[in-house]
Design a protein around this motif. Structure first.
Motif, PDB file in Angstrom:
ATOM      1  N   UNK A 161      19.503  -3.111  -5.366  1.00  0.00           N
ATOM      2  CA  UNK A 161      18.364  -2.828  -4.490  1.00  0.00           C
ATOM      3  C   UNK A 161      17.493  -1.753  -5.123  1.00  0.00           C
ATOM      4  N   UNK A 162      16.192  -2.022  -5.181  1.00  0.00           N
ATOM      5  CA  UNK A 162      15.220  -1.075  -5.742  1.00  0.00           C
ATOM      6  C   UNK A 162      14.615  -0.209  -4.648  1.00  0.00           C
ATOM      7  N   UNK A 163      14.233  -0.837  -3.528  1.00  0.00           N
ATOM      8  CA  UNK A 163      13.565  -0.083  -2.457  1.00  0.00           C
ATOM      9  C   UNK A 163      13.526  -0.891  -1.167  1.00  0.00           C
ATOM     10  N   UNK A 164      13.525  -0.180  -0.056  1.00  0.00           N
ATOM     11  CA  UNK A 164      13.199  -0.770   1.237  1.00  0.00           C
ATOM     12  C   UNK A 164      11.682  -0.696   1.403  1.00  0.00           C
ATOM     13  N   UNK A 165      11.140  -1.580   2.228  1.00  0.00           N
ATOM     14  CA  UNK A 165       9.707  -1.555   2.511  1.00  0.00           C
ATOM     15  C   UNK A 165       9.486  -1.992   3.952  1.00  0.00           C
ATOM     16  N   UNK A 166       8.941  -1.101   4.762  1.00  0.00           N
ATOM     17  CA  UNK A 166       8.682  -1.415   6.167  1.00  0.00           C
ATOM     18  C   UNK A 166       7.342  -2.087   6.352  1.00  0.00           C
ATOM     19  N   UNK A 206      10.991  -5.527   4.671  1.00  0.00           N
ATOM     20  CA  UNK A 206      11.124  -6.117   3.338  1.00  0.00           C
ATOM     21  C   UNK A 206      12.075  -5.286   2.485  1.00  0.00           C
ATOM     22  N   UNK A 207      12.453  -5.858   1.359  1.00  0.00           N
ATOM     23  CA  UNK A 207      13.333  -5.156   0.423  1.00  0.00           C
ATOM     24  C   UNK A 207      13.029  -5.649  -0.991  1.00  0.00           C
ATOM     25  N   UNK A 208      13.028  -4.739  -1.933  1.00  0.00           N
ATOM     26  CA  UNK A 208      12.815  -5.079  -3.341  1.00  0.00           C
ATOM     27  C   UNK A 208      14.164  -5.130  -4.042  1.00  0.00           C
ATOM     28  N   UNK A 209      14.410  -6.221  -4.754  1.00  0.00           N
ATOM     29  CA  UNK A 209      15.645  -6.375  -5.516  1.00  0.00           C
ATOM     30  C   UNK A 209      15.343  -6.499  -7.002  1.00  0.00           C
ATOM     31  N   UNK A 210      16.281  -6.022  -7.799  1.00  0.00           N
ATOM     32  CA  UNK A 210      16.189  -6.178  -9.248  1.00  0.00           C
ATOM     33  C   UNK A 210      17.312  -7.093  -9.709  1.00  0.00           C
ATOM     34  N   UNK A 249       0.817  -1.224   0.000  1.00  0.00           N
ATOM     35  CA  UNK A 249       0.000   0.000   0.000  1.00  0.00           C
ATOM     36  C   UNK A 249       0.850   1.273   0.000  1.00  0.00           C
ATOM     37  N   UNK A 250       2.136   1.150  -0.253  1.00  0.00           N
ATOM     38  CA  UNK A 250       3.009   2.326  -0.289  1.00  0.00           C
ATOM     39  C   UNK A 250       3.124   2.834  -1.721  1.00  0.00           C
ATOM     40  N   UNK A 251       2.668   4.047  -1.959  1.00  0.00           N
ATOM     41  CA  UNK A 251       2.794   4.634  -3.299  1.00  0.00           C
ATOM     42  C   UNK A 251       4.257   4.770  -3.708  1.00  0.00           C
ATOM     43  N   UNK A 252       5.113   5.076  -2.737  1.00  0.00           N
ATOM     44  CA  UNK A 252       6.540   5.256  -3.035  1.00  0.00           C
ATOM     45  C   UNK A 252       7.160   3.943  -3.498  1.00  0.00           C
ATOM     46  N   UNK A 253       6.940   2.879  -2.737  1.00  0.00           N
ATOM     47  CA  UNK A 253       7.512   1.577  -3.093  1.00  0.00           C
ATOM     48  C   UNK A 253       6.934   1.084  -4.415  1.00  0.00           C
TER      49      UNK A 253
END
Length: 265
Positions: free
Chosen positions: A170-175, A187-191, A29-33
């Protein structure tokens, strides 16, 4: 409220959908992520996009705006019916049980259920479908293992296989608050971008790396078949290493070099 939270709330109400913990449903639900994931996908200019677990559309709604109809894979039968009603191609079932040889795709994106994330990376690393890139969500601990360095606790089978076949960023962190419901972990998004590897038989290489890490605290020689001990000792002497070296002390390149040496290549 964020746009993503609004979209989730409205769709859950419209479909009378409730979160199914057994299916690992934690809706982003994070627009940024979400924006960072969409951009990471867009940078690869996908021609045949595949999304695992579209759920209620946190990513899917925006990806449809960019790419139109593309392939989905969903385990929740009620959500399969919803996406079919939206005229989206949907394969129903578990991504770990799917016949990936029949899936035509070049880019994979997913807010993965945590319980399948490691297996997805391993499987996509060794299969014959040479997808160009993946943008995937992980529990932060798993993401750290994927990008670990040798001589660290996190370094292991997953690290070696992932880094052998992909360039990873790394694309983004996600709490936890970036999801509904909030998980107990970060969490973390990887490419992943496919890279060249000299290894032809990837399944055989996976088997070899599994053997090396089967008891990581033991010296590496003890994990190898006795017939390999002599060539192993030749290799460590050539590389000026101790015969008591452990696999976690070897870099990605060294493990690959040892594999070829023991194969007689």
């Amino acid at each position: 409220m964020s746009l993503a939270k609004d979209r989730l709330k409205n769709r859950m109400e419209a479909l009378s959908h409730y979160t199914k913990k057994a299916l690992g449903q934690n809706f982003l639900v994070s627009d940024v992520v979400i924006g960072r994931i969409i951009q990471a996908v867009d940078d690869e200019k996908p021609e045949k996009l595949l999304e695992i677990g579209p759920g209620l559309g946190a990513l899917t709604d925006l990806l449809i705006e960019k790419y139109g109809r593309y392939q989905l894979m969903e385990l929740d039968s009620s959500l399969v019916k919803f996406w079919e009603s939206q005229e989206m191609p949907v394969m129903e079932g578990d991504a770990l049980q799917a016949d990936w040889t029949k899936i035509d795709y070049d880019i994979l994106v997913s807010n993965l259920p945590y319980q399948i994330s490691s297996s997805i990376v391993i499987d996509r690393s060794i299969d014959q479908n040479q997808c160009r890139a993946m943008v995937l969500m992980f529990q932060k601990e798993v993401a750290q293992r994927i990008r670990a360095k040798h001589h660290t606790e996190e370094y292991g089978l997953l690290t070696v296989i992932a880094q052998e076949f992909w360039d990873i960023t790394t694309v983004s962190e996600a709490g936890p608050r970036d999801f509904n419901p909030a998980p107990r972990v970060a969490s973390r998004v990887l490419k992943f971008k496919r890279k060249e590897s000299p290894i032809a038989d990837r399944k055989d290489y996976l088997k070899f790396v599994k053997t090396c890490f089967q008891q990581r605290r033991r010296i590496l020689k003890s994990n190898l078949e006795s017939k390999l001990h002599e060539p192993f000792l030749t290799w460590v002497e050539k590389n000026k290493l101790s015969d008591k070296v452990r696999v976690e002390e070897l870099s990605i390149v060294q493990i690959r070099d040892l594999y070829f040496h023991l194969k007689g290549g």
